[in-house]
Design an enzyme around this catalytic site. Sequence first.
Site, PDB file in Angstrom:
ATOM      1  N   LYS A   1       0.821  -1.208   0.000  1.00  0.00           N
ATOM      2  CA  LYS A   1       0.000   0.000   0.000  1.00  0.00           C
ATOM      3  C   LYS A   1       0.865   1.273   0.000  1.00  0.00           C
ATOM      4  O   LYS A   1       2.073   1.193   0.148  1.00  0.00           O
ATOM      5  CB  LYS A   1      -0.967  -0.028   1.193  1.00  0.00           C
ATOM      6  CG  LYS A   1      -1.887  -1.270   1.182  1.00  0.00           C
ATOM      7  CD  LYS A   1      -3.004  -1.174   0.157  1.00  0.00           C
ATOM      8  CE  LYS A   1      -3.658  -2.470  -0.245  1.00  0.00           C
ATOM      9  NZ  LYS A   1      -4.410  -3.210   0.738  1.00  0.00           N
TER      10      LYS A   1
HETATM   11  C1  LIG Z   1      -5.405  -4.409   1.034  1.00  0.00           C
HETATM   12  C2  LIG Z   1      -6.872  -4.240   1.104  1.00  0.00           C
HETATM   13  C3  LIG Z   1      -7.613  -4.541   2.258  1.00  0.00           C
HETATM   14  C4  LIG Z   1      -7.032  -5.276   3.421  1.00  0.00           C
HETATM   15  O1  LIG Z   1      -5.971  -4.638   3.997  1.00  0.00           O
HETATM   16  P1  LIG Z   1      -5.103  -5.426   5.100  1.00  0.00           P
HETATM   17  O2  LIG Z   1      -4.357  -4.329   5.786  1.00  0.00           O
HETATM   18  O3  LIG Z   1      -4.197  -6.349   4.334  1.00  0.00           O
HETATM   19  O4  LIG Z   1      -6.024  -6.136   5.981  1.00  0.00           O
HETATM   20  C5  LIG Z   1      -8.951  -4.232   2.291  1.00  0.00           C
HETATM   21  N1  LIG Z   1      -9.563  -3.681   1.239  1.00  0.00           N
HETATM   22  C6  LIG Z   1      -8.898  -3.391   0.094  1.00  0.00           C
HETATM   23  C7  LIG Z   1      -9.645  -2.773  -1.031  1.00  0.00           C
HETATM   24  C8  LIG Z   1      -7.544  -3.700  -0.016  1.00  0.00           C
HETATM   25  O5  LIG Z   1      -6.913  -3.468  -1.169  1.00  0.00           O
END
Ligand SMILES: *Cc1c(COP(=O)(O)O)cnc(C)c1O
Length: 388
Positions: free
Chosen positions: A186
């Site tokens: 991210k």
């Molecule tokens: C990455 C992601 C999540 C989950 O995030 P985590 O921190 O890995 O739990 C939820 N929603 C979307 C759209 C994502 O891309």
Amino acid sequence: MSDNFLPFALPCLGEEEINEVVDTLRSGWLTTGPKTKRFEEDFAKFVGQPYALAVNSCTAGLHLALEAIGIRAGDKVITTPYTFTATAEVIRYLGADPLFVDIDPKTFNIDTHKLATTLDNVDGVKAILPVHFGGQACEMDPILDLAARASIKIVEDAAHALPTYYKGRMIGNFGDISVYSFYVTKTVATGEGGMIVTANPDYAERIRTMRLHGINRDIFNRASSNLLGWSYEVVAPGFKYNMTDIAAALGIHQLQKANTFLQRRADIAAQYTQGLSDLPVRTPYLNPYSTHAWHLYVIQLELEELTLDRNTFTERMNAAGIGTSVHFIPLHLQRYWRDRYGFKPEDFPVALDVYQRVVSLPIYPSMSDADIARVISTIRKILIEAQK
Ligand SMILES: *Cc1c(COP(=O)(O)O)cnc(C)c1O
């Protein structure tokens, strides 16, 4: 994979992050403590909200958010099938059911006209869970209007939206609760981690309690108070979702760099859009109401003009040493969701069509201009060869 394989995603960590983690290790305080507190304070200031609560993932944060607004077994929560399974699985954690609404073909965000129709025709909807796909904001004005009219809550999946502005206001300032992800791919990364943001003190209080076993004081407060330091009260069967100070040490510095990272991502996106403009691909649509966090740069292949399909394209990119990805495999095609709700692929025609065309290209701050040029020239070669 050759030595010069360009990965799809890489975190961008500097000496600041490394030194802060070392400082944390030397301090002996590894779990939730002073660094987490500082990261929360910094994050609340960054978004401009009174409450920011750190957790160990966005998934955990979404679960806590839905729990806090009172989602229960049998309720329905609206989201789209064009997301990661985490968005919908947290609804099931609480015994509720997701109600999928198809996406807008340009932004891949929830189609607000279909959302309105769904709200008019379905009973038992308690919340909307919009996903700001790729880093562009959903149409928050109609979503806020519809939610107010139906007296339902909004929990935003802001996993891609750090930072994103809708009509000049930062995401995190619209819904009842917004949740961010610091997963390694991210825009701001702590390996694993998430942040919950809200303006509502009752939700903040409930989330604070439920993220750590339903205990009404966190370990930091307990250890630093001298009066009965060992005492605590369990008020609910909570979860183990707290963030570690090791992760927060990364987050403090990643957040400070968020705007610098964004500038580089935007620069990469501009180079892609220019370099691919004359090819049979659609480059990302830019919604005039939203900025773009450029978590993802998603192209759509004009399959009608090409002799190859998306999977062949990604295989050829991989053979040329370039990592790509696909966001997302729509949830209604995944076995669990398909079988539980009896979905057919054409139930969400826009999500299905988009899925067959999309490819996510590498986009992260440590990419060099030579890396960007290589991605562009590789795509040019593959697509020019495959033109009908
Ligand atoms: C990455 C992601 C999540 C989950 O995030 P985590 O921190 O890995 O739990 C939820 N929603 C979307 C759209 C994502 O891309």
